[in-house]
Scaffold this motif. Structure first.
Motif, PDB file in Angstrom:
ATOM      1  N   GLU A  52       1.234  -1.542  -0.251  1.00 60.24           N
ATOM      2  CA  GLU A  52      -0.247   0.199  -0.665  1.00 60.24           C
ATOM      3  C   GLU A  52       0.371   1.039   0.022  1.00 60.24           C
ATOM      4  O   GLU A  52       1.594   1.053   0.503  1.00 60.24           O
ATOM      5  CB  GLU A  52      -1.041   0.147   1.450  1.00 60.24           C
ATOM      6  N   VAL A  53       0.863   1.829  -0.954  1.00 60.01           N
ATOM      7  CA  VAL A  53       1.810   3.278  -0.930  1.00 60.01           C
ATOM      8  C   VAL A  53       0.730   4.099   0.265  1.00 60.01           C
ATOM      9  O   VAL A  53      -0.049   4.879   0.186  1.00 60.01           O
ATOM     10  CB  VAL A  53       1.549   4.152  -1.919  1.00 60.01           C
ATOM     11  N   ARG A  54       1.646   4.546   0.937  1.00 61.18           N
ATOM     12  CA  ARG A  54       1.419   5.394   1.743  1.00 61.18           C
ATOM     13  C   ARG A  54       1.306   6.920   2.086  1.00 61.18           C
ATOM     14  O   ARG A  54       0.358   7.724   2.590  1.00 61.18           O
ATOM     15  CB  ARG A  54       1.414   5.174   3.417  1.00 61.18           C
ATOM     16  N   GLY A  55       2.162   7.123   1.159  1.00 62.10           N
ATOM     17  CA  GLY A  55       2.724   8.736   1.063  1.00 62.10           C
ATOM     18  C   GLY A  55       3.327   8.783   0.109  1.00 62.10           C
ATOM     19  O   GLY A  55       4.431   8.173  -0.268  1.00 62.10           O
ATOM     20  N   GLN A  56       3.256  10.501  -0.043  1.00 64.99           N
ATOM     21  CA  GLN A  56       4.470  10.875  -1.680  1.00 64.99           C
ATOM     22  C   GLN A  56       4.282  11.903  -0.859  1.00 64.99           C
ATOM     23  O   GLN A  56       3.641  13.060  -1.636  1.00 64.99           O
ATOM     24  CB  GLN A  56       3.856  10.587  -3.051  1.00 64.99           C
TER      25      GLN A  56
END
Length: 127
Positions: A52-56
């Motif tokens: 899961e991509v949590r943040g950029q």
């Protein structure tokens, strides 16, 4: 997918290209002809691997500030810097340092122009 255990988190910090086929980023590649990743493709690959991509987060300003500080220090004592390079590594070390300076100058220019981005991507592997 095989490295990050379930429940683990990861961080990816790198320079990404808006378009890797942009001829204006060729000077940014350096002598190793570095390829720049596409941030959308990286996020898609992370998600396809079950993360899961949590943040950029765009960290370009931080990188540019660090680059400016480093170049200011080198510029203020360039003769001493060059003499030290020649003394410790010879002509080859001085030439390599100059090449690195030119590559990072091109990268800083590309960051300012929006052709490259410095991104911090955080991701998580669900349990």
């Amino acid at each position: 997918e095989r490295v990050l255990r379930p429940g683990g988190s990861g961080l990816l910090f790198d320079l990404f290209a808006r378009r890797d086929d942009d001829p204006l980023i060729d000077p940014c590649r350096g002598p190793e002809q570095r390829q720049f990743l596409d941030e959308d493709a990286v996020c898609a690959a992370l998600e396809a691997a079950g993360h899961e991509v949590r943040g950029q987060e765009d960290r370009g300003a931080d990188l540019l500030n660090a680059w400016q500080e480093a170049t200011d220090r080198v510029r203020s004592d360039f003769e001493d810097f060059q003499a030290l390079l020649l003394q410790t590594g010879g002509q080859h070390a001085a030439a390599a340092a100059l090449q690195d300076i030119m590559v990072w100058r091109a990268r800083a220019d590309a960051l300012r122009a929006g052709r490259l981005t410095a991104r911090r991507i955080t991701f998580h592997r669900p349990k």
